[in-house]
Write a protein that holds these residues in place. Structure first.
Motif, PDB file in Angstrom:
ATOM      1  N   GLU A  17      -5.264  -7.084  -2.374  1.00 12.73           N
ATOM      2  CA  GLU A  17      -4.086  -6.685  -1.734  1.00 12.73           C
ATOM      3  C   GLU A  17      -3.240  -7.568  -1.331  1.00 12.73           C
ATOM      4  O   GLU A  17      -3.324  -8.484  -0.425  1.00 12.73           O
ATOM      5  CB  GLU A  17      -4.721  -6.173  -0.464  1.00 12.73           C
ATOM      6  N   ASN A  47       0.872  -1.205  -0.046  1.00 15.26           N
ATOM      7  CA  ASN A  47       0.024   0.013   0.054  1.00 15.26           C
ATOM      8  C   ASN A  47       0.932   1.230  -0.020  1.00 15.26           C
ATOM      9  O   ASN A  47       1.697   1.523   0.834  1.00 15.26           O
ATOM     10  CB  ASN A  47      -1.025   0.067   1.174  1.00 15.26           C
ATOM     11  N   ASN A  57      -4.162   1.627  -1.996  1.00 14.05           N
ATOM     12  CA  ASN A  57      -4.179   1.414  -0.632  1.00 14.05           C
ATOM     13  C   ASN A  57      -5.452   0.378  -0.402  1.00 14.05           C
ATOM     14  O   ASN A  57      -6.557   0.460  -0.665  1.00 14.05           O
ATOM     15  CB  ASN A  57      -4.786   2.815   0.297  1.00 14.05           C
ATOM     16  N   ALA A  58      -5.026  -0.565   0.231  1.00 11.09           N
ATOM     17  CA  ALA A  58      -6.042  -1.835   0.410  1.00 11.09           C
ATOM     18  C   ALA A  58      -6.545  -2.327  -1.086  1.00 11.09           C
ATOM     19  O   ALA A  58      -5.569  -2.349  -1.894  1.00 11.09           O
ATOM     20  CB  ALA A  58      -7.009  -1.427   1.412  1.00 11.09           C
TER      21      ALA A  58
END
Length: 439
Positions: free
Chosen positions: A407, A300, A386-387
């Protein structure tokens, strides 16, 4: 025609200038005003020197009302990671500044003393837009530079590691609006994420900093506006708003050191001469097809990088690359082809969801018409991953998003695919408590 840089979230240029524009309209979402346009509620400063006039904050000193040293109007409350936007104009006789992540340390007849990062405010093109460290480390980052600060023991090293813009080209492009026009206002955009700071003035990026100095850097603090000691002066501010960033940002790193390919691997023997470090740039010949990848895995992060095409050709940035090295590996491709920056290609059925109305097979077209610079000029790419969320910004405009991205730790790759391309200023700001792993 030069466009202005816009920086959304938390951010090309004439060949020497830099990428633009830094702010799109949707950037206002999530911003909160810090000034009500009527009073100094929420602020604290010398009552004889600060006031509200005609809907703006005005600081003014005269021969009769002098500043007791540098003095500040302090916004109550601390901020950590954020995007700050405000407008200013200033007189000719003295300079001012915008303090952020700062600390109040005044006493005696000047309790409004502040130390910390300061964005320069001055009627001086080529100087306005630099980063200063008030009452601490002094002058930091000149207009046009990207700097990395490190400390070994008591020794401080301020190192210019690249150029994000050319100062003379910025001046020619009109990045600062003179007070000769009484209606002109200048707008700062200041973005802080972890130890990474970026500033833009009227949309043009002016500097970038990675601050690795644990002794004197600031990761949070107050916002304040400066009145400088000395000659009588005036300065005005308005439209002060902030967007607080909730992600947990880690220590920013340069993925490419500008000198050699340390930290990268070329997994194909036939491509050993395809990638090289040249004059601070990662140069790619484009033939044969292949890629260079990071030695470490990342999950991330935000990636900021500048890219330019030497001629119209294909290229791409691959994220969360997993599995065996092959052409092409399982990953998310942020398209780097000329006129296609912002497109997404799903390689080898990488789990993710993109906009159905713009997706045909593995390809998701960008949301807006191309906003790229001409061949030979630098474009700013910013990727937020992110994620499960992916957001892609080209010259400040959000061109694509995806959700439910798998992820997983993976390599970051840059392709060679058909023609010469150059990359520079590759900076990664990690999100979360991850530690990169080498495999």
């Amino acid at each position: 025609m030069l466009q202005r840089i816009a920086y959304v979230l938390v951010i090309g240029m004439v060949i020497a200038l830099g990428a633009g524009p830094a702010w799109a309209a949707e950037a206002e979402e999530g911003f909160v005003s810090l000034f009500d346009g009527k009073s100094l509620d929420g602020w604290d400063g010398h009552p004889d020197l600060w006031s509200v006039k005609d809907g703006v904050i005005r600081g003014e000193t005269t021969a009769e009302k002098k500043a007791p040293g540098n003095t500040f109007l302090v916004c109550k409350g601390k901020m950590k990671d954020f995007v700050l936007k405000l407008k200013f104009r200033v007189g000719n006789s003295n300079n001012s500044g915008v303090q952020f992540r700062s600390e109040v340390f005044g006493g005696g007849n000047n309790k409004w003393r502040v130390r910390g990062y300061q964005a320069e405010v001055q009627e001086a093109p080529g100087k306005v837009g630099f980063l200063y460290d008030e009452s601490r480390r002094g002058w930091l980052v000149n207009v046009g530079d990207i700097m990395e600060i490190n400390r070994v023991g008591d020794k401080l090293a301020k190192t210019v590691v690249g150029k994000i813009a050319d100062k003379n080209a910025l001046i020619k492009a009109g990045y600062y609006k003179s007070n000769k026009d009484p209606k002109a206002w200048n707008e700062y955009t200041i973005t802080c994420r972890g130890n990474h700071i970026m500033m833009a003035l009227n949309g043009f990026q002016t500097m970038e900093l990675i601050d690795n100095d644990p002794k004197q850097r600031s990761l949070e603090g107050v916002l304040a506006l400066q009145l400088h000691a000395g000659s009588p002066m005036w300065v005005e501010f308005k439209d002060i708003r902030v967007k607080k960033l909730t992600e947990k940002y880690g220590e920013a790193v340069r993925l490419f050191n500008g000198k050699d390919l340390t930290g990268w691997t070329v997994p194909f023997d036939q491509c050993k001469e395809t990638f090289s470090a040249k004059d601070g740039k990662l140069a790619i010949t484009g033939r044969p097809a292949g890629y260079i990848r990071t030695e470490k895995d990342w999950t991330n992060y935000v990636i900021r990088a500048q890219v330019r095409h030497i001629r119209g050709c294909n290229n791409g940035l691959l994220l969360r690359m997993v599995g065996k090295d092959k052409v092409w590996p399982r990953s998310i491709e942020c398209q780097g082809a000329k006129n296609n920056l912002g497109d997404i290609w799903n390689i080898d059925k990488f789990p993710m969801k993109a906009a159905a109305d713009r997706t045909r097979g593995r390809h998701t077209k960008k949301a807006h018409p191309s906003n790229e610079k001409p061949v030979g000029e630098w474009n700013q790419y910013e990727i937020y991953l992110n994620a499960g969320d992916l957001k892609m910004f080209v010259n400040g405009l959000c061109q694509n998003v995806a959700t439910e991205c798998w992820e997983t730790p993976g390599k970051i790759c840059i392709q060679s695919e058909g023609g010469p391309v150059e990359w520079r200023n590759l900076v990664l700001i990690p999100i979360g408590d991850q530690k990169p792993t080498a495999k």
